[in-house]
Scaffold this motif. Structure first.
Motif, short mmCIF file in Angstrom:
data_model
loop_
_atom_site.label_atom_id
_atom_site.label_comp_id
_atom_site.label_asym_id
_atom_site.label_seq_id
_atom_site.Cartn_x
_atom_site.Cartn_y
_atom_site.Cartn_z
N PHE A 184 0.84 -1.20 0.00
CA PHE A 184 0.00 0.00 0.00
C PHE A 184 0.89 1.26 0.00
O PHE A 184 0.68 2.19 -0.79
N THR A 185 1.91 1.26 0.90
CA THR A 185 2.81 2.43 0.97
C THR A 185 3.50 2.65 -0.38
O THR A 185 3.61 3.78 -0.86
N SER A 186 3.97 1.55 -0.98
CA SER A 186 4.67 1.66 -2.26
C SER A 186 3.75 2.26 -3.31
O SER A 186 4.17 3.10 -4.11
N LEU A 187 2.49 1.82 -3.31
CA LEU A 187 1.55 2.32 -4.32
C LEU A 187 1.39 3.83 -4.21
O LEU A 187 1.39 4.54 -5.21
N VAL A 188 1.27 4.30 -2.95
CA VAL A 188 1.10 5.75 -2.74
C VAL A 188 2.36 6.49 -3.24
O VAL A 188 2.27 7.48 -3.98
N LEU A 189 3.54 5.98 -2.84
CA LEU A 189 4.79 6.64 -3.23
C LEU A 189 5.00 6.59 -4.74
O LEU A 189 5.45 7.55 -5.35
N VAL A 190 4.66 5.45 -5.35
CA VAL A 190 4.87 5.30 -6.79
C VAL A 190 3.95 6.24 -7.56
O VAL A 190 4.35 6.85 -8.56
N ARG A 191 2.73 6.38 -7.07
CA ARG A 191 1.79 7.28 -7.75
C ARG A 191 2.34 8.71 -7.74
O ARG A 191 2.33 9.41 -8.74
N TYR A 192 2.87 9.10 -6.58
CA TYR A 192 3.46 10.44 -6.45
C TYR A 192 4.65 10.60 -7.41
O TYR A 192 4.77 11.57 -8.14
N THR A 193 5.54 9.58 -7.41
CA THR A 193 6.75 9.68 -8.23
C THR A 193 6.41 9.67 -9.72
O THR A 193 6.99 10.43 -10.50
N SER A 194 5.47 8.82 -10.12
CA SER A 194 5.10 8.74 -11.54
C SER A 194 4.57 10.08 -12.02
O SER A 194 4.87 10.53 -13.12
N ARG A 195 3.78 10.73 -11.13
CA ARG A 195 3.23 12.04 -11.51
C ARG A 195 4.38 13.04 -11.69
O ARG A 195 4.41 13.79 -12.67
N ARG A 196 5.35 12.99 -10.78
CA ARG A 196 6.47 13.93 -10.87
C ARG A 196 7.34 13.66 -12.11
O ARG A 196 7.80 14.58 -12.77
N VAL A 197 7.55 12.36 -12.39
CA VAL A 197 8.35 12.03 -13.58
C VAL A 197 7.64 12.54 -14.83
O VAL A 197 8.27 13.11 -15.72
#
Lengths: 503, 146
Positions: free
Chosen positions: A480-493
């Motif tokens: 769950f934590t990874s999903l939240v962080l990945v969503r944030y990072t993908s948006r930034r990328v």
């Protein structure tokens, strides 16, 4: 005290002339390949791995760790001088590093990157020294169900390596598991997925797969892109007092963010670098300078990158869980040498582990000592035409794949995976989950079969034992934590590059 | 891609089923074996294949495939690698590496024949030093014996 005694023993072994030479050679070669345009650390380790196979396990792993550190640093050089991130973890470095290079301050950016990497890397190794043995002390509590729980925990890493689409990541992981099943079955030695073809009996070789997926495909992708280096001569790599005053707090903050998050098995450097960069911009009194050559914009993500990479050694060595694609290749390297990272590694091979940990300290120092004076040389290397680099990398990859088992079949495998890797990357299917699953597949199968044999086929065994249940629950939380962080990072990328990139 | 995943899953399930039949004949009373993970992986691949193709296709990637001279360069370089793989055991390391290197430098760098030849000679010598002399790898010698 016991830890320090063992570490002292490790230093005594790591400082032997052979091991010292291997650490220096690894750092040098890693940087050399890492600075080549577009080749990220994973590809660099893949290309250079066969060169270590002639060595004994200890110097080989020391050299491999040196290659890893060197390649990580080399990635910063191409990000700063060419605006080419070898992998997503270098994207934030491009944002301010490249503008600095255009302003004639490329040397200072490279110098700060080296200092930040050294500081963060060393802090990560200090933590590894004290934390990893604590985790490994639990070794006797681990039976097959607990190890299976660990494999499930490792599976959560797939989420952070999947870029925007989790479905693509899990599908690629399943393909990786399938590839790992080729060869003789572990229970009955019955051939599986060999289709009565002899060469497939020995399975798919890890190095052939990695060389194909990450090195050969990279060369073909590189052919499509035009890459131009900053032509100005690198003059001074030593930052002045004003630069240091601005960079040191950023290095400290980047290190903190990178290290704390890096302890989570599902958190790749690609995630933490963006968090460090954004945090730095948010607290800056002059956020408008970011993206135009702010030194903090290089210091923070570079430190976070190295802190996360070093912290990643803790779950790697103590639990056998790699947090990123380069660490997955390193895990594969350890397994090629007959070492199984995980709780038992510290008990079964203490001399080995402490020598390697000591060599990490030495590797960080060597990297700093080598890189600051040689920055000019690395910068010149980025100007080698791709028409020369491409053929050299292809030939090196080809012979590297051959040399591991002296097998033309392995070369064929690497060519096939090279073509597959090219198209998967073009269509934005992440390769790291495939690699991770390929490496962990045999272990997952072993512990699954052992556990189910113990329970007479009942999967309830995984939730009836406290530690196993805790690991599976931790996997859920981390996912769950990874999903939240990945969503944030993908948006930034996407904001910074208008692309979907695998972390 | 959904179809590819589905097909791979089908192959895995068929192979798993074959191994399951074999296990029940060979090992009396065993509840799991070499068929377990192939069956699980196969089923997962089939599900992923259906999801990707039908239920929840991921957003299409914006892909520009190479065209013109770049595509020709890539096809030529790929073809040369396959040719290297085919001739290396017969022609041996030295001849085949020099020959294919010339081709790769011509294809990827558009160098003149003379320059490509010189670069190929240096590459062949350096790789020989690295793999044969340093790593003691028995590189194929082929019909020519070197």
């Amino acid at each position: 005290v016991e830890v320090l005694t063992q570490l002292a023993g490790g230093f005594a072994a790591a400082l032997s002339p052979t091991n010292l030479f291997m650490a220096a050679l690894g750092a040098l070669l890693g940087t050399l390949v890492g600075v080549l345009p577009g080749l990220g650390p994973t590809a660099a380790i893949a290309i250079l791995f066969p060169l270590t196979t002639v060595l004994e396990p200890v110097p080989a792993i020391i050299m491999l760790a040196g290659i890893y550190y060197g390649a990580m640093y080399g990635g910063s050089t191409t990000a700063i001088l060419l605006n080419i991130p070898g992998e997503v973890a270098s994207v934030p470095t491009c944002l301010d590093g490249y503008p600095m290079a255009r302003q004639g301050r490329g040397g200072v950016a490279l110098g700060i990157a080296a200092i930040g990497s050294f500081f963060a890397g060393t802090l990560g190794v200090v933590a590894l020294t004290f934390f990893a043995p604590l985790l490994a002390d639990q070794a006797l509590r681990f039976g097959p169900p607990e190890y299976f729980g660990l494999m499930v925990l490792a599976f959560t890493v797939v989420a952070s390596l999947s870029s925007a689409s989790l479905l693509k990541g899990f599908a690629m992981a399943a393909v990786g598991y399938l590839a790992s099943l080729t060869g003789l079955g572990p229970s009955t030695a019955e051939p599986r997925f060999t289709f009565d073809w002899g060469p497939l009996m020995s399975g798919v070789d890890l190095i052939a797969l990695v060389v194909g997926l990450f090195a050969i495909s990279e060369v073909f992708l590189g052919l499509e892109e035009s890459r131009v280096a900053i032509a100005e001569k690198i003059r001074n790599v030593f930052p002045g007092w004003a630069d240091l005053r601005a960079a040191i707090p950023a290095i400290l903050r980047g290190t903190g963010i990178g290290f704390v998050l890096g302890l989570l098995p599902g958190c790749a450097p690609g995630v933490t670098v963006f968090m460090a960069y954004d945090a730095e911009r948010r607290i800056s009194r002059h956020p408008e300078r970011f993206g135009k050559g702010a030194i903090e914009g290089v210091a923070a993500p570079e430190s976070a990158n190295n802190a996360t990479s070093s912290a990643g050694f803790i779950p790697l060595l103590a639990l056998g869980i790699p947090g990123s694609a380069p660490l997955a290749v390193l895990l594969g390297g350890l397994m090629v040498y007959g070492l199984q990272p995980g709780p038992l590694l510290f008990q079964k091979n203490p001399e080995f582990v402490w020598t390697i940990i000591a060599s990490f300290y030495i590797g960080n120092v060597i990297l700093l000592v080598l890189n600051l004076p040689l920055v000019g040389l690395w910068a010149r290397l980025t100007r080698i035409p791709y028409g020369i680099l491409g053929p050299v990398i292809l030939m090196l990859s080809f012979l590297g794949a051959y040399s591991v088992r002296n097998s033309m079949f392995d070369v064929g495998v690497s060519l096939v995976f090279g073509a597959v890797g090219y198209f998967l990357r073009k269509y934005q299917w992440p390769l790291a989950p495939l690699l991770l699953a390929f490496i962990l597949g045999p272990l997952l199968e072993k512990y699954l079969i052992q556990s189910l044999s113990m329970s007479g086929g009942s999967p309830l065994i995984f939730v009836q034992r406290g530690l196993s249940l805790a690991l599976i629950l931790a996997a859920g939380v981390l996912l769950f934590t990874s999903l939240v962080l990945v969503r944030y990072t993908s948006r930034r990328v996407r904001e910074e590059t208008a692309e979907e990139l695998a972390l | 891609m959904g179809g590819v995943l589905f097909a791979l899953g089908l192959v895995a399930v068929i192979e798993g089923w074959r191994l399951y039949a074999l296990r029940t004949q060979m090992v009396a009373g065993a509840v799991v074996g070499d068929d377990t993970l192939p069956l699980i992986t196969g089923a997962a691949l089939i599900v992923f294949g259906i999801l990707v193709a039908v239920v929840a296709p991921p957003p299409p990637a914006k892909v520009t495939l190479p065209a013109g001279p770049v595509r020709a360069q890539m096809l030529l370089a790929g073809g040369l690698l396959v040719a290297y793989w085919l001739i290396l055991p017969y022609v041996g390391y030295t001849g085949s590496t020099a020959l294919i290197s010339v081709g790769l430098y011509r294809a990827m760098g558009n160098y003149r024949w003379l320059v490509a030849g010189l670069l190929a000679a240096v590459t062949t010598a350096l790789l020989f030093l690295m793999f044969r002399v340093w790593l003691h790898e028995p590189l194929p010698t082929g019909w020519l014996g070197f």
